[in-house]
Design a protein around this motif. Structure first.
Motif, short mmCIF file in Angstrom:
data_model
loop_
_atom_site.label_atom_id
_atom_site.label_comp_id
_atom_site.label_asym_id
_atom_site.label_seq_id
_atom_site.Cartn_x
_atom_site.Cartn_y
_atom_site.Cartn_z
N ASP A 25 -77.71 -95.91 -72.60
CA ASP A 25 -78.12 -96.58 -71.36
C ASP A 25 -79.62 -96.86 -71.37
N PRO A 26 -80.07 -98.00 -70.82
CA PRO A 26 -81.50 -98.29 -70.79
C PRO A 26 -82.33 -97.20 -70.11
N ASP A 27 -81.72 -96.45 -69.19
CA ASP A 27 -82.43 -95.37 -68.51
C ASP A 27 -82.30 -94.03 -69.23
N GLY A 28 -81.60 -94.00 -70.34
CA GLY A 28 -81.42 -92.76 -71.08
C GLY A 28 -82.70 -92.31 -71.76
N VAL A 29 -82.97 -91.02 -71.74
CA VAL A 29 -84.24 -90.51 -72.26
C VAL A 29 -84.34 -90.58 -73.78
N LEU A 30 -83.22 -90.73 -74.47
CA LEU A 30 -83.24 -90.83 -75.93
C LEU A 30 -82.98 -92.26 -76.41
N SER A 31 -82.78 -93.16 -75.48
CA SER A 31 -82.44 -94.54 -75.83
C SER A 31 -83.69 -95.31 -76.25
N THR A 32 -83.51 -96.25 -77.17
CA THR A 32 -84.60 -97.12 -77.61
C THR A 32 -84.10 -98.56 -77.63
N PRO A 33 -85.01 -99.53 -77.53
CA PRO A 33 -84.59 -100.93 -77.65
C PRO A 33 -83.88 -101.21 -78.97
N GLY A 34 -84.33 -100.56 -80.04
CA GLY A 34 -83.69 -100.77 -81.34
C GLY A 34 -82.23 -100.37 -81.34
N ARG A 36 -80.24 -99.99 -78.63
CA ARG A 36 -79.47 -100.83 -77.70
C ARG A 36 -79.24 -102.22 -78.27
N ASN A 37 -80.25 -102.77 -78.93
CA ASN A 37 -80.09 -104.11 -79.51
C ASN A 37 -79.03 -104.11 -80.62
N HIS A 38 -79.02 -103.04 -81.41
CA HIS A 38 -78.03 -103.01 -82.50
C HIS A 38 -76.63 -102.76 -81.96
N VAL A 39 -76.52 -101.90 -80.95
CA VAL A 39 -75.22 -101.69 -80.30
C VAL A 39 -74.67 -103.02 -79.79
N GLU A 40 -75.54 -103.80 -79.16
CA GLU A 40 -75.09 -105.09 -78.60
C GLU A 40 -74.74 -106.08 -79.70
N SER A 41 -75.56 -106.18 -80.74
CA SER A 41 -75.28 -107.15 -81.80
C SER A 41 -74.02 -106.80 -82.58
N GLN A 42 -73.71 -105.51 -82.66
CA GLN A 42 -72.49 -105.07 -83.33
C GLN A 42 -71.24 -105.31 -82.48
N GLY A 43 -71.41 -105.44 -81.16
CA GLY A 43 -70.25 -105.44 -80.28
C GLY A 43 -69.60 -104.08 -80.28
N MET A 44 -70.40 -103.04 -80.52
CA MET A 44 -69.86 -101.70 -80.75
C MET A 44 -69.01 -101.19 -79.59
N ILE A 45 -69.48 -101.37 -78.38
CA ILE A 45 -68.77 -100.80 -77.24
C ILE A 45 -67.39 -101.44 -77.10
N ALA A 46 -67.31 -102.74 -77.17
CA ALA A 46 -66.02 -103.43 -77.07
C ALA A 46 -65.10 -103.05 -78.22
N HIS A 47 -65.66 -102.91 -79.41
CA HIS A 47 -64.82 -102.56 -80.56
C HIS A 47 -64.27 -101.14 -80.44
N ILE A 48 -65.09 -100.21 -79.97
CA ILE A 48 -64.60 -98.85 -79.78
C ILE A 48 -63.49 -98.83 -78.74
N ARG A 49 -63.68 -99.55 -77.66
CA ARG A 49 -62.65 -99.61 -76.62
C ARG A 49 -61.33 -100.14 -77.18
N GLN A 50 -61.40 -101.18 -77.99
CA GLN A 50 -60.19 -101.76 -78.57
C GLN A 50 -59.48 -100.77 -79.48
N ILE A 51 -60.25 -100.08 -80.29
CA ILE A 51 -59.64 -99.09 -81.18
C ILE A 51 -59.03 -97.96 -80.37
N ALA A 52 -59.77 -97.44 -79.39
CA ALA A 52 -59.26 -96.32 -78.59
C ALA A 52 -57.99 -96.71 -77.85
N ALA A 172 -73.14 -98.06 -84.85
CA ALA A 172 -74.47 -98.67 -84.71
C ALA A 172 -75.54 -97.66 -85.07
N GLY A 173 -76.69 -98.20 -85.49
CA GLY A 173 -77.78 -97.33 -85.92
C GLY A 173 -79.01 -97.46 -85.07
N GLN A 174 -80.08 -96.84 -85.52
CA GLN A 174 -81.36 -96.94 -84.83
C GLN A 174 -81.89 -98.37 -84.87
#
Length: 208
Positions: A25-34, A36-52, A172-174
């Motif tokens: 999350d953008p408000d997460g204390v360990l989160s970085t733009p790098g 979040r940007n890679h998570v978004e470019s990967q479509g990681m969240i949608a892909h995990i949901r589909q697999i689950a 997704a990575g850093q």
């Protein structure tokens, strides 16, 4: 890429980690733009949901691994830069908003939730007991970070005798560079690098 992939839902579990708000999350204390940007470019969240969702529909195991530190930080040994950094940031503390998975990847009824206190989910947890109880011999490992929890999980799982698959577009990575270095580094020696589409197809088309 893994061609002609076949998976038995009764012997396969998906392992979801690195989905907590403090990391994604953008408000997460360990989160970085790098990250979040890679998570978004990967479509990681949608892909995990589909697999689950596919795993749940086929009755296969869905296991969430949450990194949890006690609220006062006690009980976490700061013996490495990673743990010192997490402790200093005050992240992933028990009972806080940030320790919970993002809403899109929250556990559902019937899923398993494992807590870990180090990068490796096998270390001093009930993770392997759950896998043994499920009777699985194959793990699909998804989430973040590619060079952290994902590779830790894959390395230990391979040594423990599990077949490991990592759908490259569901992790997704850093950064894109960090992710690619891991995917093209040692990870393919212990895991089969595949895609979300391959995993879903293999789970949906398996013969009974």
């Amino acid at each position: 890429m893994t061609y002609g992939l076949q998976l038995d839902p009764e012997k396969t579990a998906v392992v979801i980690q690195g989905t907590q708000r403090d990391l994604l999350d953008p408000d997460g204390v360990l989160s970085t733009p790098g990250i979040r940007n890679h998570v978004e470019s990967q479509g990681m969240i949608a892909h995990i949901r589909q697999i689950a969702e596919t795993f749940r529909a086929r009755g296969a195991g869905v296991v969430h691994v949450l990194f949890v530190i006690e609220k006062d930080g006690r009980g976490t040994k700061a013996n490495a830069p990673l743990y010192r950094g997490v402790l200093a940031a005050g992240g992933i503390r028990r009972g806080t908003w940030g320790v919970e998975p993002i809403d899109a990847l929250a556990p559902r009824e019937g899923d398993f939730v494992i807590e870990k206190a180090r990068e490796n989910p096998f270390y001093n947890t009930t993770f392997e007991s759950v896998l043994t109880g499920l009777g699985v011999d194959t793990l699909v490992v998804v989430g973040a970070l590619t060079s952290g929890g994902i590779e830790h999980t894959a390395r230990h799982a391979a040594d423990a005798g599990y077949r490991v698959l990592v759908p490259e577009d569901a992790v997704a990575g850093q950064s894109a560079t960090s992710h690619r270095n891991t995917i093209e580094g040692f990870l393919p020696a212990v895991a089969e690098i595949t895609t979300t589409r391959d995993i879903i197809d293999a789970m949906q088309h398996v013969a009974h």
